[in-house]
Scaffold this active site. Structure first.
Site, PDB file in Angstrom:
ATOM      1  N   GLU A 256       0.943  -1.180  -0.005  1.00 43.93           N
ATOM      2  CA  GLU A 256       0.050   0.161  -0.064  1.00 43.93           C
ATOM      3  C   GLU A 256       0.859   1.223   0.083  1.00 43.93           C
ATOM      4  OE1 GLU A 256      -3.397   0.037  -0.192  1.00 43.93           O
ATOM      5  OE2 GLU A 256      -2.965  -1.883  -0.741  1.00 43.93           O
ATOM      6  N   TRP A 259       2.150   1.818  -3.529  1.00 48.04           N
ATOM      7  CA  TRP A 259       1.015   2.529  -4.464  1.00 48.04           C
ATOM      8  C   TRP A 259       1.137   3.854  -4.004  1.00 48.04           C
ATOM      9  CZ3 TRP A 259      -2.242   1.287  -8.057  1.00 48.04           C
ATOM     10  CH2 TRP A 259      -2.559  -0.297  -8.354  1.00 48.04           C
ATOM     11  N   TRP A 287     -20.943  11.781 -19.409  1.00 47.31           N
ATOM     12  CA  TRP A 287     -21.374  11.895 -17.949  1.00 47.31           C
ATOM     13  C   TRP A 287     -22.945  12.203 -17.976  1.00 47.31           C
ATOM     14  CZ3 TRP A 287     -18.466   8.345 -15.744  1.00 47.31           C
ATOM     15  CH2 TRP A 287     -16.929   8.553 -15.878  1.00 47.31           C
ATOM     16  N   ASN A 322     -11.032   1.691   3.128  1.00 50.00           N
ATOM     17  CA  ASN A 322     -10.463   2.145   1.826  1.00 50.00           C
ATOM     18  C   ASN A 322     -11.532   0.976   1.005  1.00 50.00           C
ATOM     19  OD1 ASN A 322      -8.508   3.010  -0.140  1.00 50.00           O
ATOM     20  ND2 ASN A 322      -7.673   0.674  -0.120  1.00 50.00           N
ATOM     21  N   TRP A 340     -16.270  11.363 -12.361  1.00 52.87           N
ATOM     22  CA  TRP A 340     -15.498  11.004 -11.227  1.00 52.87           C
ATOM     23  C   TRP A 340     -14.980  12.419 -10.634  1.00 52.87           C
ATOM     24  CZ3 TRP A 340     -10.369  12.565 -11.876  1.00 52.87           C
ATOM     25  CH2 TRP A 340      -9.956  12.824 -13.040  1.00 52.87           C
ATOM     26  N   TRP A 363      -9.750   7.564  -7.620  1.00 54.69           N
ATOM     27  CA  TRP A 363     -10.883   7.719  -8.490  1.00 54.69           C
ATOM     28  C   TRP A 363     -10.897   7.340  -9.618  1.00 54.69           C
ATOM     29  CZ3 TRP A 363     -15.913   8.923  -7.492  1.00 54.69           C
ATOM     30  CH2 TRP A 363     -16.185   9.225  -6.326  1.00 54.69           C
TER      31      TRP A 363
END
Length: 432
Positions: A256, A259, A287, A322, A340, A363
């Site tokens: 993590e 990341w 959208w 998360n 988003w 996102w």
């Protein structure tokens, strides 16, 4: 004018294991610690009881108090950093400015302006690596380009990482601090903010939680995550110490943290992702952006319990688990076909641990528009996610007391219909 050198605190609000501060004290005399409440950032915050500003204020108060024990102080200014430095150059004879690097687009432009000003006055501006193990550009593929996919990036990261070679910048040379009586610490009110009753998680890395992280991290009802995000964001803990601890205790937790570095690298090399899709073909998606549905999502009233519980947790505590972040983000962008960027901005406003690179990366992953993204044809089923990760409804009942009553809304959209609509919309846009 007094002769000083300056150490500028930003995203590194600690005295311990602070690389730039260590170098300043080692190399310079009369080091004046500085913190600037940056009005370019603060003026964008609509909530004047923003818990993050109160947290920053509490941390600089802590630093201020620690420095006073060393017969020094923290100079605190409010304003545009370039303007603040112009005034400081009139007030002091500044020999050098030291700080730690930041990689966000705004931080880069801010540092360019301050750097230009200092350069015009022949003052060195020294910046150091402090919030990452490997900076953007340190991990590249065989062609010398940045990695666009996480797995090969992480493999190279791990192959280069040697805990024995990670330096700890132990605080020393305190005698080189500028000896001064306590400078005035502005109140929250004086910088235009007020207190908030949101609790801040501890900055102690819980070894028990980290050790079992791979087993517990996906279950939102469990206390199975470290909650250290806000401390990494503002540098109140050392990433070096945390990474070493993670490497000893749990490979999944370490992953993590990798990341986090991956997304910072992606942002540094692709600043367009701030307001555009990483994969630019995805900017063609039409959208729906239904404002009533967006409000229902924000308030946790979509009729999908796992989504609503997550949004209510966020609104109440400034935190969201998360796994639930992924589910809520996927629901907004795919089930409701809402841009988003709307959801990302809402998280940016609410999350205590908001950090641009990770929030944007997460996102775009959920919306299918980013690097290493969830493919557009994979749409999270909120009900199966709930069955898998909150089977006994413990998390849901905590945040939705009216669940299973007439007061709880019916689903805002049918899952099967929404899934197919998302797939068809994405496919049509990408085939243009």
């Amino acid at each position: 004018m007094e002769d000083v050198s300056i150490f500028w605190f930003r995203r590194d609000l600690r005295l311990e294991d602070n690389h730039g501060l260590f170098q300043a004290l080692k190399e310079l005399k009369n080091v004046l610690p500085l913190f600037i409440f940056d009005t370019n950032i603060l003026d964008q915050l609509e909530n004047k009881a923003d818990a993050r500003v109160e947290f920053i204020h509490s941390q600089i108060t802590e630093i201020h108090n620690e420095l006073s024990k060393k017969r020094s102080s923290l100079l605190i200014k409010t304003g545009d950093p370039e303007t603040v430095f112009k005034k400081l150059l009139e007030e002091f004879n500044v020999s050098a400015v030291y700080t730690n690097r930041d990689y966000e687009p705004y931080a880069n432009s801010r540092d360019e302006k301050v750097g230009r000003l200092l350069n015009q006055n022949k003052i060195p501006f020294q910046r150091f690596k402090d919030q990452l193990i490997f900076e953007p550009g340190e991990i590249l593929n065989g062609s010398g380009e940045f990695y666009k996919v996480f797995t090969p990036f992480s493999k190279v990261w791990l192959s280069k990482f040697d805990p024995a070679k990670v330096e700890e910048y132990k605080p020393m040379h305190w005698k080189n601090l500028l000896q001064t009586s306590a400078l005035k610490l502005p109140t929250l009110k004086e910088i235009g903010f007020k207190e908030n009753d949101i609790a801040i998680p501890s900055k102690t890395a819980d070894e028990e939680i980290i050790s079992h992280y791979n087993e517990t991290r996906n279950f939102p009802a469990k206390n199975g995550t470290s909650r250290l995000g806000i401390h990494l964001r503002f540098g109140t803990i050392s990433v070096r110490k945390l990474v070493i601890k993670a490497s000893e205790l749990n490979a999944t937790y370490l992953n993590e943290l990798i990341w986090r570095e991956f997304y910072m690298m992606i942002l540094a090399f692709n600043p367009h992702v701030v307001d555009q899709a990483f994969k630019q073909a995805y900017d063609r998606i039409p959208w729906r952006n239904n404002e009533e549905e967006f409000t229902a999502w924000c308030e946790g009233k979509t009729g999908y319990p796992i989504v609503d519980a997550g949004m209510r947790e966020l609104n109440t505590t400034g935190y969201m688990h998360n796994r639930v972040r992924m589910v809520t983000a996927s629901f907004l962008s795919k089930h409701l076909l809402i841009d988003w960027r709307w959801g990302e901005a809402y998280f940016a406003e609410k999350l205590l641990d908001y950090e641009l690179a990770s929030n944007n990366g997460g996102w775009q992953w959920a919306a299918g528009t980013g690097t290493d993204a969830q493919p557009y044809f994979r749409v999270f089923n909120p009900s199966s996610q709930q069955e898998k990760f909150d089977k006994n409804w413990k998390y849901i009942k905590k945040w939705i007391p009216e669940i299973n009553t007439d007061k709880y809304p019916k689903p805002i959209v049918d899952h099967k219909f929404a899934r197919q609509r998302a797939i068809d919309t994405y496919k049509s846009a990408l085939n243009q």
